[in-house]
Design a protein around this motif. Structure first.
Motif, PDB file in Angstrom:
ATOM      1  N   LEU A 190      -6.308  -5.838 -13.967  1.00 19.62           N
ATOM      2  CA  LEU A 190      -6.768  -5.443 -12.648  1.00 19.62           C
ATOM      3  C   LEU A 190      -7.562  -6.756 -12.025  1.00 19.62           C
ATOM      4  CD1 LEU A 190      -7.715  -1.737 -13.396  1.00 19.62           C
ATOM      5  CD2 LEU A 190      -5.476  -2.780 -12.346  1.00 19.62           C
ATOM      6  N   PRO A 191      -7.333  -7.120 -10.751  1.00 15.49           N
ATOM      7  CA  PRO A 191      -7.910  -7.983  -9.802  1.00 15.49           C
ATOM      8  C   PRO A 191      -8.993  -7.400  -9.387  1.00 15.49           C
ATOM      9  CG  PRO A 191      -6.150  -7.164  -8.729  1.00 15.49           C
ATOM     10  CD  PRO A 191      -5.971  -6.720 -10.025  1.00 15.49           C
ATOM     11  N   PHE A 192     -10.141  -8.107  -9.366  1.00 12.45           N
ATOM     12  CA  PHE A 192     -11.333  -7.646  -8.679  1.00 12.45           C
ATOM     13  C   PHE A 192     -12.115  -8.675  -7.860  1.00 12.45           C
ATOM     14  CE2 PHE A 192     -15.501  -5.904  -7.971  1.00 12.45           C
ATOM     15  CZ  PHE A 192     -15.413  -4.614  -7.972  1.00 12.45           C
ATOM     16  N   PRO A 193     -12.372  -8.589  -6.659  1.00 12.14           N
ATOM     17  CA  PRO A 193     -12.556  -7.380  -5.848  1.00 12.14           C
ATOM     18  C   PRO A 193     -10.961  -7.265  -5.479  1.00 12.14           C
ATOM     19  CG  PRO A 193     -13.067  -9.076  -4.721  1.00 12.14           C
ATOM     20  CD  PRO A 193     -13.176  -9.705  -5.878  1.00 12.14           C
ATOM     21  N   CYS A 194     -10.486  -5.861  -5.142  1.00  9.23           N
ATOM     22  CA  CYS A 194      -9.247  -5.417  -4.959  1.00  9.23           C
ATOM     23  C   CYS A 194      -9.365  -4.279  -3.644  1.00  9.23           C
ATOM     24  CB  CYS A 194      -8.352  -5.073  -5.926  1.00  9.23           C
ATOM     25  SG  CYS A 194      -8.976  -3.684  -6.648  1.00  9.23           S
ATOM     26  N   ALA A 195      -8.124  -3.897  -3.366  1.00  5.35           N
ATOM     27  CA  ALA A 195      -8.078  -2.678  -2.394  1.00  5.35           C
ATOM     28  C   ALA A 195      -7.107  -1.446  -2.897  1.00  5.35           C
ATOM     29  CB  ALA A 195      -7.763  -3.009  -0.991  1.00  5.35           C
ATOM     30  N   TRP A 196      -7.895  -0.483  -3.513  1.00 11.54           N
ATOM     31  CA  TRP A 196      -7.028   0.668  -3.914  1.00 11.54           C
ATOM     32  C   TRP A 196      -6.428   1.377  -2.714  1.00 11.54           C
ATOM     33  CZ3 TRP A 196      -5.120   1.381  -8.439  1.00 11.54           C
ATOM     34  CH2 TRP A 196      -5.620   0.939  -9.698  1.00 11.54           C
ATOM     35  N   LEU A 197      -5.165   1.785  -2.790  1.00 10.55           N
ATOM     36  CA  LEU A 197      -4.475   2.585  -1.754  1.00 10.55           C
ATOM     37  C   LEU A 197      -4.717   4.003  -2.081  1.00 10.55           C
ATOM     38  CD1 LEU A 197      -1.694  -0.173  -0.697  1.00 10.55           C
ATOM     39  CD2 LEU A 197      -4.178   0.087   0.133  1.00 10.55           C
ATOM     40  N   MET A 198      -5.184   4.860  -1.545  1.00 12.15           N
ATOM     41  CA  MET A 198      -5.135   6.363  -1.890  1.00 12.15           C
ATOM     42  C   MET A 198      -4.510   7.152  -0.798  1.00 12.15           C
ATOM     43  SD  MET A 198      -6.261   6.524  -4.790  1.00 12.15           S
ATOM     44  CE  MET A 198      -6.652   5.268  -5.920  1.00 12.15           C
ATOM     45  N   GLY A 199      -3.141   7.862  -1.024  1.00 14.18           N
ATOM     46  CA  GLY A 199      -2.438   8.207  -0.092  1.00 14.18           C
ATOM     47  C   GLY A 199      -2.519   9.924   0.102  1.00 14.18           C
ATOM     48  N   HIS A 200      -1.889  10.351   1.097  1.00 13.46           N
ATOM     49  CA  HIS A 200      -1.813  11.791   1.443  1.00 13.46           C
ATOM     50  C   HIS A 200      -1.641  12.758   0.149  1.00 13.46           C
ATOM     51  CE1 HIS A 200      -0.090  15.566   2.928  1.00 13.46           C
ATOM     52  NE2 HIS A 200      -0.618  15.330   4.271  1.00 13.46           N
ATOM     53  N   GLU A 201      -2.202  13.861   0.266  1.00 12.81           N
ATOM     54  CA  GLU A 201      -2.266  14.912  -0.978  1.00 12.81           C
ATOM     55  C   GLU A 201      -0.723  15.256  -1.579  1.00 12.81           C
ATOM     56  OE1 GLU A 201      -6.475  15.353   0.711  1.00 12.81           O
ATOM     57  OE2 GLU A 201      -4.276  14.985   1.498  1.00 12.81           O
TER      58      GLU A 201
ATOM     59  N   ASP B 275      -4.659  -5.744   7.766  1.00 11.87           N
ATOM     60  CA  ASP B 275      -4.335  -7.092   7.902  1.00 11.87           C
ATOM     61  C   ASP B 275      -5.511  -8.221   7.813  1.00 11.87           C
ATOM     62  OD1 ASP B 275      -1.677  -6.462   8.272  1.00 11.87           O
ATOM     63  OD2 ASP B 275      -1.758  -6.880  10.630  1.00 11.87           O
ATOM     64  N   ALA B 276      -6.715  -7.655   8.094  1.00  9.72           N
ATOM     65  CA  ALA B 276      -7.985  -8.413   7.647  1.00  9.72           C
ATOM     66  C   ALA B 276      -8.282  -8.625   6.412  1.00  9.72           C
ATOM     67  CB  ALA B 276      -9.057  -7.627   8.636  1.00  9.72           C
ATOM     68  N   LEU B 277      -7.792  -7.469   5.456  1.00  7.37           N
ATOM     69  CA  LEU B 277      -8.057  -7.667   4.108  1.00  7.37           C
ATOM     70  C   LEU B 277      -7.664  -8.907   3.325  1.00  7.37           C
ATOM     71  CD1 LEU B 277      -7.471  -3.953   2.920  1.00  7.37           C
ATOM     72  CD2 LEU B 277     -10.034  -5.267   3.269  1.00  7.37           C
ATOM     73  N   ALA B 278      -8.370  -9.626   2.656  1.00  7.90           N
ATOM     74  CA  ALA B 278      -7.919 -10.735   1.754  1.00  7.90           C
ATOM     75  C   ALA B 278      -7.903 -10.474   0.444  1.00  7.90           C
ATOM     76  CB  ALA B 278      -9.029 -12.028   2.230  1.00  7.90           C
ATOM     77  N   VAL B 279      -8.154  -9.257  -0.031  1.00  9.19           N
ATOM     78  CA  VAL B 279      -8.067  -8.901  -1.335  1.00  9.19           C
ATOM     79  C   VAL B 279      -6.743  -8.305  -1.685  1.00  9.19           C
ATOM     80  CG1 VAL B 279     -10.508  -8.578  -1.538  1.00  9.19           C
ATOM     81  CG2 VAL B 279      -9.100  -6.761  -1.049  1.00  9.19           C
ATOM     82  N   PRO B 280      -6.267  -8.289  -2.928  1.00  8.10           N
ATOM     83  CA  PRO B 280      -4.838  -7.770  -3.539  1.00  8.10           C
ATOM     84  C   PRO B 280      -4.873  -6.092  -3.267  1.00  8.10           C
ATOM     85  CG  PRO B 280      -6.057  -9.262  -5.271  1.00  8.10           C
ATOM     86  CD  PRO B 280      -6.756  -9.020  -4.167  1.00  8.10           C
ATOM     87  N   TRP B 281      -3.864  -5.717  -2.778  1.00  5.03           N
ATOM     88  CA  TRP B 281      -3.705  -4.211  -2.499  1.00  5.03           C
ATOM     89  C   TRP B 281      -3.052  -3.596  -3.748  1.00  5.03           C
ATOM     90  CZ3 TRP B 281      -1.419  -3.335   3.015  1.00  5.03           C
ATOM     91  CH2 TRP B 281      -2.029  -4.084   3.913  1.00  5.03           C
ATOM     92  N   ILE B 282      -3.521  -2.758  -4.290  1.00  2.97           N
ATOM     93  CA  ILE B 282      -3.026  -1.759  -5.270  1.00  2.97           C
ATOM     94  C   ILE B 282      -2.729  -0.293  -5.129  1.00  2.97           C
ATOM     95  CG2 ILE B 282      -3.325  -1.387  -7.843  1.00  2.97           C
ATOM     96  CD1 ILE B 282      -5.536  -3.525  -8.091  1.00  2.97           C
ATOM     97  N   ALA B 283      -1.511   0.076  -5.140  1.00  2.00           N
ATOM     98  CA  ALA B 283      -0.954   1.385  -4.928  1.00  2.00           C
ATOM     99  C   ALA B 283      -0.733   1.887  -6.269  1.00  2.00           C
ATOM    100  CB  ALA B 283       0.103   1.353  -4.229  1.00  2.00           C
TER     101      ALA B 283
END
Length: 258
Positions: free
Chosen positions: A201-212, A179-187
């Motif tokens: 692509l927005p920058f800065p951003c947060a890339w979401l990388m999930g379970h294998e 919740d503290a992130l103020a950048v766009p999340w990309i999945a």
């Protein structure tokens, strides 16, 4: 530090050796000990280049005569072990030197930092590889959700190849920490979203990388501002998460520089 202050350990029951064995073999042992074991010249140099000073420098007896000229002042305490005792790691060819670091203090989430979120990744090699890509492509922060492989575990450190020391690392947190992130999340997805090579692509951003196997959890994915997928003209069901992360983070870095 002068050479006169170097300690030579000869007993296999020495408390330092017991600590080293635990740190080298227990992936999460550093959390209880508050200390991290770096094994090998490369990781030790990477730490030193980033201004990290170890609590203890450890050398095999056979290496010390040549290493002392470069490394004698590396730490406030230097320990020299007989070669047979120095082989505390689980590697087939243990390195003849290493550092014991104090575990870095826990940090808060930096809201505006380019970020990679690791959601329950299990494989230490994947986690280390992603840390390496994050550092290479200008992502400053990695947040590991509870259930992700321990970031400072020996296998993750080896796979990271020194990337740890250029990153803000936050681990063992719940989803609420995001919740503290103020950048766009990309999945990322194998079946939905726009094609990565065409995406703005927005920058800065947060890339979401999930379970294998399971990917990003539904709770996190639902909060992403956008979804992208990677073109795979050769087929295959999906990409390894570390490979996917490298492709996505490079795409972000390339867009940011263009």
């Amino acid at each position: 530090m002068s050479v006169d202050e170097v300690s030579h350990v000869t007993s296999k029951d020495n408390p330092l050796l017991k600590e080293l064995r635990k740190l080298a073999h227990d992936p999460g042992g550093y959390r209880k000990a508050g200390r991290v074991w770096l094994e090998g010249d490369h990781l030790c140099r990477a730490a030193r280049e980033r201004g990290v000073r170890p609590a203890v420098a450890v050398f095999a007896e056979s290496l010390w005569p040549t290493a002392r000229h470069e490394w004698s002042a590396a730490a406030p305490k230097t320990v020299v072990l007989p070669d047979a005792l120095a082989a505390v790691s689980g590697l087939e060819s243990p390195a003849p030197m290493g550092f014991i670091l104090d575990l870095p203090a826990r940090q808060d989430v930096a809201p505006s930092a380019p970020t990679v979120v690791l959601d329950r990744l299990q494989d230490a090699g994947n986690v280390g590889s992603i840390l390496r890509s994050a550092a290479a492509f200008g992502f400053q922060q990695v947040i590991a959700i509870k259930g992700t492989a321990a970031l400072w575990a020996p296998k993750v450190l080896r796979a990271g190849m020194g990337a740890h020391f250029g990153l803000r690392l936050i681990e063992g947190v719940g989803i609420d920490a995001l919740d503290a992130l103020a950048v766009p999340w990309i999945a990322t997805s194998s079946h939905r979203g726009e094609w990565l090579h065409r995406a703005e692509l927005p920058f800065p951003c947060a890339w979401l990388m999930g379970h294998e196997g399971q990917g990003v959890s539904a709770d996190i994915e639902a909060r992403a501002s956008r979804h992208v997928r990677i073109a795979q003209p050769g087929g295959e069901e999906s990409l390894n998460v570390a490979a996917a992360a490298a492709i996505c983070l490079h795409a972000s870095a390339a867009r940011a520089d263009s």
